[in-house]
Design a protein around this motif. Structure first.
Motif, short mmCIF file in Angstrom:
data_model
loop_
_atom_site.label_atom_id
_atom_site.label_comp_id
_atom_site.label_asym_id
_atom_site.label_seq_id
_atom_site.Cartn_x
_atom_site.Cartn_y
_atom_site.Cartn_z
N ASP A 176 0.64 -1.14 -0.06
CA ASP A 176 0.21 0.02 0.10
C ASP A 176 0.47 1.31 -0.06
OD1 ASP A 176 1.56 -1.03 3.02
OD2 ASP A 176 -0.75 -0.42 3.71
N VAL A 177 1.85 1.34 0.53
CA VAL A 177 3.07 2.28 0.37
C VAL A 177 3.42 2.46 -0.31
CG1 VAL A 177 5.03 3.49 1.85
CG2 VAL A 177 3.60 2.25 2.84
N ALA A 178 3.69 1.57 -0.88
CA ALA A 178 4.27 1.24 -2.27
C ALA A 178 3.73 1.93 -3.50
CB ALA A 178 5.18 -0.17 -3.12
N ALA A 179 1.84 1.53 -3.33
CA ALA A 179 1.75 2.04 -4.47
C ALA A 179 1.08 3.51 -4.95
CB ALA A 179 0.33 1.59 -4.33
N ALA A 180 1.72 4.26 -3.54
CA ALA A 180 1.67 5.91 -4.04
C ALA A 180 3.03 6.35 -3.78
CB ALA A 180 1.57 6.37 -2.64
N PHE A 181 4.09 5.64 -4.58
CA PHE A 181 5.76 5.91 -5.08
C PHE A 181 5.67 5.82 -6.62
CE2 PHE A 181 7.02 6.11 -0.77
CZ PHE A 181 6.88 6.23 -0.40
N PRO A 182 6.68 6.63 -7.03
CA PRO A 182 6.81 6.13 -9.16
C PRO A 182 7.51 4.97 -8.86
CG PRO A 182 7.71 8.35 -8.22
CD PRO A 182 7.04 8.22 -6.64
N PRO A 183 7.52 3.91 -9.82
CA PRO A 183 8.22 2.96 -9.83
C PRO A 183 10.30 2.83 -9.37
CG PRO A 183 6.81 3.05 -12.09
CD PRO A 183 6.99 4.45 -11.19
N THR A 184 10.94 2.48 -9.04
CA THR A 184 11.95 1.86 -8.29
C THR A 184 12.60 1.97 -8.33
OG1 THR A 184 10.29 4.29 -7.01
CG2 THR A 184 12.96 2.83 -6.40
N GLU A 185 13.92 1.33 -8.65
CA GLU A 185 15.00 0.18 -8.40
C GLU A 185 16.08 0.18 -7.12
OE1 GLU A 185 17.27 -1.20 -11.76
OE2 GLU A 185 17.97 -2.51 -10.91
N TYR A 186 15.92 -0.45 -6.61
CA TYR A 186 17.29 -0.46 -5.33
C TYR A 186 18.05 -1.70 -5.44
CZ TYR A 186 13.62 2.06 -3.12
OH TYR A 186 11.90 3.10 -2.53
N LEU A 187 19.14 -0.93 -5.54
CA LEU A 187 20.36 -1.73 -5.99
C LEU A 187 20.96 -2.81 -4.36
CD1 LEU A 187 21.46 -1.24 -9.50
CD2 LEU A 187 21.53 -3.67 -8.43
N LEU A 188 20.71 -3.41 -3.91
CA LEU A 188 20.96 -3.33 -2.21
C LEU A 188 22.54 -4.87 -2.39
CD1 LEU A 188 20.80 -3.58 1.14
CD2 LEU A 188 18.46 -4.85 0.19
N HIS A 189 23.04 -4.48 -1.45
CA HIS A 189 24.30 -5.03 -1.17
C HIS A 189 24.31 -5.84 0.57
CE1 HIS A 189 25.40 -4.44 -5.26
NE2 HIS A 189 25.36 -3.39 -5.48
N ALA A 190 24.06 -6.36 0.79
CA ALA A 190 24.29 -7.50 2.18
C ALA A 190 24.34 -8.18 2.35
CB ALA A 190 22.66 -7.07 2.74
N GLY A 191 25.90 -8.36 2.82
CA GLY A 191 27.16 -9.52 2.71
C GLY A 191 27.38 -9.99 1.65
N GLU A 192 27.53 -11.65 1.52
CA GLU A 192 27.77 -11.50 0.00
C GLU A 192 26.76 -11.01 -0.65
OE1 GLU A 192 31.06 -14.24 -0.62
OE2 GLU A 192 30.65 -11.71 1.59
N ALA A 193 25.58 -10.78 -0.18
CA ALA A 193 24.29 -11.12 -1.50
C ALA A 193 23.62 -9.61 -1.86
CB ALA A 193 22.73 -10.91 -0.39
N SER A 194 23.94 -9.62 -2.82
CA SER A 194 23.33 -8.65 -4.14
C SER A 194 22.31 -8.77 -4.44
CB SER A 194 24.29 -8.20 -5.05
OG SER A 194 25.40 -7.91 -4.29
N VAL A 195 20.90 -7.91 -4.14
CA VAL A 195 19.60 -8.33 -5.17
C VAL A 195 19.44 -7.00 -5.65
CG1 VAL A 195 18.60 -10.27 -3.88
CG2 VAL A 195 18.49 -8.04 -3.03
N SER A 196 18.67 -6.88 -6.91
CA SER A 196 17.75 -6.01 -7.52
C SER A 196 16.27 -5.81 -7.05
CB SER A 196 17.99 -5.30 -9.04
OG SER A 196 17.20 -4.96 -9.13
N ALA A 197 15.96 -4.88 -6.23
CA ALA A 197 14.93 -4.52 -5.77
C ALA A 197 13.79 -3.83 -6.67
CB ALA A 197 14.39 -4.75 -4.85
N VAL A 198 13.01 -4.03 -8.09
CA VAL A 198 11.90 -3.46 -8.38
C VAL A 198 10.67 -2.96 -8.16
CG1 VAL A 198 11.13 -2.64 -11.25
CG2 VAL A 198 13.09 -4.10 -10.21
N VAL A 199 10.40 -1.98 -7.46
CA VAL A 199 9.11 -1.50 -6.97
C VAL A 199 8.42 -0.66 -8.17
CG1 VAL A 199 7.59 -0.46 -5.05
CG2 VAL A 199 9.64 -2.01 -4.37
#
Lengths: 236, 236
Positions: A128-151
């Motif tokens: 519900d919170v995300a729906a109010a925002f324009p499309p966004t991509e988060y490139l997140l690095h935590a420890g060994e893991a790297s993911v792309s989260a597209v909202v």
DNA sequence: CGGGATCCCAAGCGATACTG
DNA sequence: CAGTATCGCTTGGGATCCCG
């Protein structure tokens, strides 16, 4: 009497039946990884470094028998969730949320995989919170893991972008404006603070830094009711 | 190295941490029963007939150490959930829903307790639907279990009314009109059909029979997506 | 008598080696 | 790469016994 089945709970009810089928050690971790997509035997073993290979083999057979997973015919050693198995997503997400609320630190040597981070983000995601925002991509690095989260439009798509990421077959959500991209890094030990709403441990690597607030409101765990500073705890 | 803890998953993440704390055999069944209220050692043992007494004792100690339960000081052998333990309610409800969606029948000798029935009703409860109805009380008999479910204003309160029910300390919701009471019975084997929306196996014992439809729309499990007649299943 | 603790045995788990 | 086979250890299951 021979009528008593071994290792049953002697219980009728949804929880008992569920635990009988996916309650064995490692089983829900396997399901968690498969929720991110089909995986091969070696992928699962790599994501679960401490699982003995015979146990992985046993669990895969049991989960198949329970109708939770099936083999991917076209891929040697490939497994994927059935519709019944995908139905476990609410269970896994609920466990993920509770696990972050429970106290405890990482033991040294613990791995943090992209699949684990993906489930974490999906569990913390607020549609519900995300729906109010324009499309966004988060490139997140935590420890060994790297993911792309597209909202985009209240939907979330998480993809492994680490060094040995699998090619993603299915189409992804597309980011409308390429300017709404934020790349950042966070220490694994700070993840719980970050997901509790404190964006200060987040180190921005690239992108528009105003987006950190957007991230913080899009991905957040609520604290458990009654878990305030007046911690209730019985002495040992 | 001595740093490696035995029986850890070697994983960092919410699911791994949650399973480490409440994933042991019987643990979530204990939590399920305690979600209905404080219980004594003998109550738990009676509701979990096949649990060995030493395992029950071990689990209670482990759950205490994990901060999930605590002893009730005023009651000998009494246990109750902490705030952290109550936070497991979404996990238990998600497991309950999935367990009803998973195939399987009761083994003979399986017991069906009031606590199990209570969780089933809470998992099937649709608050939004219920809010539109006037306050209603359902007296439900299934197998050995008898419970009273009071629905008022989108809230649900389930109470054991069986022969050896514990006295309930906390206040209950009150039924506005004493006429909206329905008492009925259902065979345990028919429960999944009933909760799938088919009220035909329900045998009305007393009360206004129009209320059966109200019950059917207030308590219902949605089928899992993709679990239609074209059952997907891999051969053994 | 309720609330556990202690036994013994079977089954599950973990580590390693080995095979198609 | 994808498992199977084997072994020793740990845990769970069932019955019994102890303690307040």
């Amino acid at each position: 009497m021979a009528t008593r089945s071994p290792r049953g709970f002697g219980q009728y009810g949804g929880v008992a039946r569920a635990v009988e089928r996916v309650g064995e050690r490692w089983a829900l971790l396997i399901v968690r990884d498969l929720l991110a997509g089909a995986r091969r035997y070696s992928d699962l073993k790599a994501g679960l470094p401490r699982i003995p290979t015979n146990i992985l083999s046993d669990r895969l057979k049991e989960l198949q028998l329970a109708g939770v997973i099936r083999r991917v015919p076209t891929v040697r050693g490939g497994y994927e969730l059935t519709a019944l198995g995908r139905g476990l997503e609410p269970v896994v997400l609920a466990l993920e949320r509770w696990g972050w609320a429970a106290p405890g630190d990482a033991a040294d040597g613990d791995v943090f995989t992209a699949d684990a981070l993906g489930i974490t983000l999906r569990a913390a995601f607020r549609s519900d919170v995300a729906a109010a925002f324009p499309p966004t991509e988060y490139l997140l690095h935590a420890g060994e893991a790297s993911v792309s989260a597209v909202v985009a439009g209240g939907a979330l798509d998480v993809m492994d972008v680490g060094p040995d990421a699998l090619p993603q077959p299915q189409g992804r959500l597309s980011v409308g404006s390429t300017e709404d991209v934020l790349e950042f890094q966070v220490a694994v030990a700070d993840l719980d603070r970050l997901l509790g709403g404190d964006v200060s441990p987040l180190e921005v690597l690239a992108g528009r830094s105003e987006l950190v607030e957007r991230f913080g409101s899009t991905f957040r765990f609520d604290p458990l009711p009654g878990m305030g500073v007046d911690a209730e705890r019985s002495a040992a």
